[in-house]
Design an enzyme around this catalytic site. Structure first.
Site, PDB file in Angstrom:
ATOM      1  N   PHE A 141       0.758  -1.162  -0.461  1.00 26.24           N
ATOM      2  CA  PHE A 141       0.299  -0.307  -0.111  1.00 26.24           C
ATOM      3  C   PHE A 141       1.159   0.950   0.317  1.00 26.24           C
ATOM      4  CE2 PHE A 141      -2.542   3.799   1.889  1.00 26.24           C
ATOM      5  CZ  PHE A 141      -3.973   3.329   0.786  1.00 26.24           C
ATOM      6  N   ASP A 226       9.205   3.176   1.087  1.00 25.72           N
ATOM      7  CA  ASP A 226       8.113   3.515   1.854  1.00 25.72           C
ATOM      8  C   ASP A 226       8.204   3.532   3.731  1.00 25.72           C
ATOM      9  OD1 ASP A 226       5.492   4.341   2.932  1.00 25.72           O
ATOM     10  OD2 ASP A 226       4.746   3.485   0.822  1.00 25.72           O
ATOM     11  N   LYS A 255       2.729  10.160   7.960  1.00 22.68           N
ATOM     12  CA  LYS A 255       1.695   9.470   9.183  1.00 22.68           C
ATOM     13  C   LYS A 255       2.300   9.977  10.722  1.00 22.68           C
ATOM     14  CE  LYS A 255      -1.016   5.745   7.964  1.00 22.68           C
ATOM     15  NZ  LYS A 255      -1.011   5.436   6.740  1.00 22.68           N
TER      16      LYS A 255
HETATM   17  C1  LIG Z   1      -0.524   5.042   5.267  1.00 20.27           C
HETATM   18  C2  LIG Z   1       0.118   4.937   4.284  1.00 20.27           C
HETATM   19  C3  LIG Z   1       0.446   5.608   2.896  1.00 20.27           C
HETATM   20  C4  LIG Z   1      -0.627   7.354   2.576  1.00 20.27           C
HETATM   21  O1  LIG Z   1      -0.470   8.121   2.351  1.00 20.27           O
HETATM   22  P1  LIG Z   1      -1.521   9.352   2.964  1.00 20.27           P
HETATM   23  O2  LIG Z   1      -1.586  10.556   4.045  1.00 20.27           O
HETATM   24  O3  LIG Z   1      -2.774   8.451   3.250  1.00 20.27           O
HETATM   25  O4  LIG Z   1      -1.647   9.958   1.795  1.00 20.27           O
HETATM   26  C5  LIG Z   1       1.581   4.949   1.716  1.00 20.27           C
HETATM   27  N1  LIG Z   1       2.375   3.729   2.556  1.00 20.27           N
HETATM   28  C6  LIG Z   1       1.865   3.828   3.797  1.00 20.27           C
HETATM   29  C7  LIG Z   1       2.706   2.335   3.588  1.00 20.27           C
HETATM   30  C8  LIG Z   1       0.977   4.054   4.013  1.00 20.27           C
HETATM   31  O5  LIG Z   1       0.564   3.213   5.258  1.00 20.27           O
END
Ligand SMILES: *Cc1c(COP(=O)(O)O)cnc(C)c1O
Length: 405
Positions: A141, A226, A255
């Site tokens: 994700f 990420d 986050k």
């Molecule tokens: C939450 C998340 C995102 C997306 O972040 P947003 O602030 O919702 O755009 C991307 N990568 C990972 C691993 C995440 O947990």
């Protein structure tokens, strides 16, 4: 008229908000530390942390102080002018990591969008316009823009929006042989979460991360991590890559970066950043002084031995409480994750009950998350009080008893 004159409730949501979420039946109105209260005054213990965001709990006094003082000083300048909080935050992120250059955005998706564009642009400028292949993983994700849902690769998030960015391949996570089979000299980047969050709280193995680093080096590809969910102390280190003893080329964080205030960052090296020039990429709010001041305070607090070392002690309290619950109910096959990114995996007999358990937990006064249909996810504040963990786990046990009866 003043906003408080308009009465709103959970029902209002269905009438005014785009129906892309299915929020809980209660509406939180106040938070302090790891406790939250709803419109009816009912109290909850928060093991969800606003989805791994409120790493210092709700309304941490130091963050509130910075919000007030910067709020009375300077909110916004745009990227036509730089500002002191952004310069200080970037300097501190660089001092704390492998990185030498920082790009600020407002969300995880934006940080990833910048990372993926940079990886493609770097390959285009340094090697060839045909070096554009991105390798990513099943159950990944990376956010909700069209490029990030395409790299995420889950059809339920990426289908129905027209043509997708091309030249993205997906292979199984933690499967080095699968990566070897698809990587070539036209690959510009491997994109991976060191701990898959939404995909079920699944840490990358040491061999996998080390192997990805070596494959990237062999093919002149960038290793893009990420760390939107795994970063900012969540794993017990400031960034999860530190657990693996590898040096990434690009990381993204969001986050918990602002502890609840929207801000994100992409971190990279001077050499990779040097292909960029004014106008190639940007955003109006990125590096906003109010956001950066709050993130600087959050970083100052999180990047200390007290907070980082406290993560593992709290994890142990979570794990032992979950094991006790499992002895009583025989419901989990595994407790996994790293630090305070915890996943309790439901066993075959109780598979797909995650949502029921989440709802029953809310009824008992506990906020938890799921990660897929079989995993209960806990991403509490990194400084949650041990008494709140104990009380929250007592509520969790009552919720499970109700679901099973
Ligand atoms: C939450 C998340 C995102 C997306 O972040 P947003 O602030 O919702 O755009 C991307 N990568 C990972 C691993 C995440 O947990």
């Amino acid at each position: 008229m003043a906003a408080e004159n308009l009465a709103v409730s959970r029902e209002t949501f269905d009438n005014v908000i785009l129906p892309v979420y299915a929020p809980a039946q209660f509406v939180p109105v106040k938070g302090k530390g790891s406790r939250v209260w709803d419109q009816q005054g009912k109290e909850y213990i928060d093991f969800s942390g606003g989805i791994a965001v409120t790493a210092l709990g709700h309304c941490h006094p130091a963050l509130v102080e910075t919000l007030k003082s910067q709020g009375e000083t300077l909110w916004h300048t745009s990227n036509v002018f730089t500002n002191e909080p952004a310069l200080r935050l970037a300097s501190k992120l660089i001092a704390a990591t492998f990185a030498e250059r920082v790009f600020f955005g407002n969300s995880g998706a934006e940080a990833n969008e910048a990372a993926f564009k940079l990886a493609r642009y770097y390959a285009c400028k340094k090697h060839s316009p045909f070096k554009s292949k991105i390798i990513a993983f099943h159950n990944a994700f990376h956010g909700r823009t069209l490029f990030t849902v395409s790299v995420g690769g889950q059809p339920k998030y990426s289908d129905g929006f027209g043509p997708k960015p091309a030249d993205i391949v997906h292979v199984p996570f933690n499967d080095l042989a699968a990566v070897k089979a698809v990587i070539d000299d036209h690959t510009c980047a491997i994109v991976v979460e060191p701990i898959q969050g939404e995909g079920g709280v699944m840490p990358a193995t040491q061999e996998f991360m080390q192997g990805l680093r070596e494959l990237c080096d062999q093919h002149n590809a960038l290793l893009v991590l990420d760390e939107v969910q795994s970063g900012m102390g969540r794993s017990g280190k400031l960034f999860a890559y530190e657990h693996y003893g590898i040096k990434p080329d690009i990381i993204t964080t969001a986050k918990a970066l602002g502890g609840g205030f929207p801000v994100s960052a992409m971190l990279t090296t001077h050499e990779i950043a040097s292909v960029m020039a004014p106008g190639v990429h940007g955003t109006t709010y990125g590096g906003n002084p109010l956001a950066c001041a709050i993130a600087e305070t959050a970083l100052d607090i999180i990047n200390t031995p007290e907070v980082l070392n406290g993560v593992d002690a709290r994890r142990e309290q979570f794990v032992s409480a979950l094991q006790k619950i499992n002895e009583q109910f025989d419901i989990f096959s595994e407790i996994r994750g790293k630090g305070l990114l915890l996943g309790a995996v439901l066993n075959a007999q109780h598979a797909s009950k995650a949502r029921d358990i989440l709802n029953a937990s809310a009824a008992e006064g506990l906020m938890v998350l799921t990660a897929g249909s079989d995993v209960i996810r806990f991403v509490p504040s990194l400084v949650i009080e041990p008494t709140d963990i104990a009380e929250g786990m007592a509520r969790f046990a009552r919720a499970i008893a109700k679901v099973l009866n």
